[in-house]
Structures are given as structure tokens and as C-alpha cells.
Design an enzyme around this catalytic site. Structure first.
Site, mmCIF file in Angstrom:
data_model
loop_
_atom_site.group_PDB
_atom_site.id
_atom_site.type_symbol
_atom_site.label_atom_id
_atom_site.label_comp_id
_atom_site.label_asym_id
_atom_site.label_seq_id
_atom_site.Cartn_x
_atom_site.Cartn_y
_atom_site.Cartn_z
ATOM 1 N N HIS A 156 0.860 -1.188 0.000
ATOM 2 C CA HIS A 156 0.000 0.000 0.000
ATOM 3 C C HIS A 156 0.896 1.237 0.000
ATOM 4 O O HIS A 156 2.102 1.144 0.220
ATOM 5 C CB HIS A 156 -0.909 0.024 1.234
ATOM 6 C CG HIS A 156 -2.024 -0.969 1.191
ATOM 7 N ND1 HIS A 156 -3.326 -0.621 0.909
ATOM 8 C CD2 HIS A 156 -2.023 -2.307 1.389
ATOM 9 C CE1 HIS A 156 -4.084 -1.705 0.946
ATOM 10 N NE2 HIS A 156 -3.310 -2.740 1.236
ATOM 11 N N LYS A 160 0.453 4.472 4.723
ATOM 12 C CA LYS A 160 -0.444 3.553 5.427
ATOM 13 C C LYS A 160 0.362 2.836 6.497
ATOM 14 O O LYS A 160 1.258 2.038 6.201
ATOM 15 C CB LYS A 160 -1.073 2.539 4.464
ATOM 16 C CG LYS A 160 -2.012 1.555 5.173
ATOM 17 C CD LYS A 160 -2.725 0.647 4.177
ATOM 18 C CE LYS A 160 -3.541 -0.432 4.881
ATOM 19 N NZ LYS A 160 -4.580 0.109 5.785
#
Length: 269
Positions: A156, A160
Site C-alpha cells: 500500500h 499507510k
């Protein structure tokens, strides 16, 4: 008449993507104030042709929301539970897309209030369906893959912080099938160089993507099953969030109070 929607998490990218779809819809109206962190207190953000003022949680007492307002929360794990408490205390039904907070306490707060909510770690319809299928397999065939080995890699955007909730959910299903894989062994890739060279993320999607790969080895390594699911950008999550808002609105009209709903409930209609 359009329903006001209060967005929490601006100017974050997921909150902003959802706000843009809300502003462009016919049945919702973007509220002119959004919740942010203290560092953005007093700033404004352009969403379509609207300017949205940003306030921090300490200033929420001065915000007067219309009675039929719905909220959308894409904040951070350390802020989410206090936000749930505020929604419950102020009778604001909400859709929660923030992950990795105390879900049991959130459910307790909702159940004790007159507020209903959709709380889901993933709003993307295709991914939700995949998770449901994996959970069904685990329920129908418990232990069927005993002795198999698993490797999980998820990538990601660099900001994140937590491990993907989708990866955790699929690992739980694998555990139910008899694969003893701990969630702590999920490999998180957040380095852009690795994301491009090893995972295959194009440069233009480094700031917003979800690439997952699950490699299952069974029968003493003679069988391999590989599952990949790759998401580019945030549009699919925002579309799912609007579907959740519409479903929540229907449930409230039917008398729902203190109910915690999921994206699977949304898909069942």
C-alpha cells in the site's frame, strides 16, 4: 431533498475522494465543514466547486449539523474511536472506513446509542465479495488445507501505517482452512522502490494502491495456489462508501437504531 454528509478525515486522500463523489451526487449534499487534525484547523479545501472549512475535534462542539446528517469517517486508528463516541453522543449515523481501532468498543458504543452505522475495513465491492467467498470456504471446509504453507505480501502507499485489514481477513479464512499462518507474518511493503521493482506498481499509482499476493503451497510443495488482487487508486472505495451511505439511509428510514452493519449487509440490500 439532498441529505447532508459530514466528512471526517479531510484533507486526507480517501476522505477527499469520497467527498468529491458526494459533492457530485444528486441525493447527497456535502456539508460545508469537515473534520481534520489540529494541524489543519482553520484551513479550507476545494472539493469540486465547494470550499470546505476544516476543524479539529476540539472545535466540534461549535459545529451545528442538520438533524438528518450522515457522517463518513476516513481518519486514523488513534482518532476513530473518539469519533465514534462523538457520533453516538450527537445522534449522527455514520459510515466508518477507518481500520485498526477497537472495533468491539465501537460496536458497544453504537449499540448503546440510537445511532446506526456501517463499519467496514474495506468498502471495495469486488474485494468484499472475495473476502466473503474465502470465509464461506473456511466455514464449509474447516481444516481442509491442513499442512499447507502460506506466504502473504501486501503493498500500500507509504503513509499507510497499519497492516491491511483485507490481508488479515483472508489470513483468518486460511487459518479456518487449517493453514497456521499468523497475521504478524504478513509482509508489508511500503518502500516505493520495492513496490515498483518487486510488486509491479506503476509509478503513477505509488500514492494510492492496494496490491496483494497470497501464495499457498500444499501437498509437500507439489501444488501451488496463487491469489492476487490489485487495486489502483481510491475510486472503488469511494463508490462503495456512497453505496453504504444509501443503504444506511434506507435502514434508518425503516427504523434501524443502534445497529452495526457491514459492507456485506450493503451488498445484500
Amino acid at each position: 431533498m439532498a441529505t447532508p454528509v459530514f466528512i471526517a478525515g479531510l484533507p486526507g486522500k480517501m476522505a477527499a475522494e469520497t467527498a468529491a463523489l458526494v459533492a457530485a451526487s444528486d441525493d447527497f449534499e456535502l456539508f460545508d465543514i469537515g473534520l481534520s487534525s489540529p494541524v489543519h484547523e482553520g484551513e479550507t479545501i476545494a472539493i469540486g466547486d465547494r470550499m470546505i472549512g476544516l476543524v479539529a475535534s476540539d472545535s466540534l462542539t461549535a459545529v451545528a449539523l442538520p438533524a438528518d446528517t450522515l457522517a463518513v469517517d476516513y481518519t486514523t486508528p488513534d482518532a476513530a474511536l473518539e469519533n465514534v463516541r462523538w457520533y453516538a453522543q450527537n445522534d449522527v449515523p455514520f459510515v466508518m472506513g477507518t481500520t485498526s481501532f477497537d472495533l468491539d468498543e465501537a460496536k458497544r458504543l453504537v449499540a448503546a446509542s440510537g445511532v446506526s452505522a456501517v463499519i467496514a475495513p474495506n468498502m471495495a465491492v469486488p474485494i468484499v465479495l472475495m473476502q466473503a467467498a474465502a470465509r464461506w470456504l473456511a466455514a464449509e471446509f474447516p481444516g481442509a488445507l491442513a499442512g499447507a504453507e502460506l506466504k502473504v505480501v501486501e503493498s500500500h502507499q507509504a503513509n499507510k501505517r497499519d497492516t491491511s485489514g483485507t490481508a488479515k481477513a483472508l489470513v483468518a479464512s486460511a487459518n479456518g482452512l487449517g493453514v497456521p499462518f499468523p497475521v504478524d507474518d504478513i509482509e508489508k511493503v511500503r518502500d516505493p522502490a520495492r513496490q515498483q521493482s518487486e510488486v509491479g506498481v506503476a509509478a503513477e499509482h505509488l500514492a494510492g494502491h492496494a496490491f496483494h499476493r497470497y501464495e499457498l503451497s500444499a501437498a509437500a510443495g507439489t501444488v501451488q495456489l496463487v491469489l492476487e488482487h490489485n487495486v489502483l487508486g481510491r475510486r472503488v472505495y469511494a463508490e462503495g462508501t456512497l453505496a453504504a451511505l444509501r443503504f444506511l439511509q434506507q435502514r434508518l428510514a425503516a427504523g434501524s437504531r443502534g445497529e452495526v452493519l457491514t459492507m456485506e449487509d450493503v451488498l445484500r440490500g
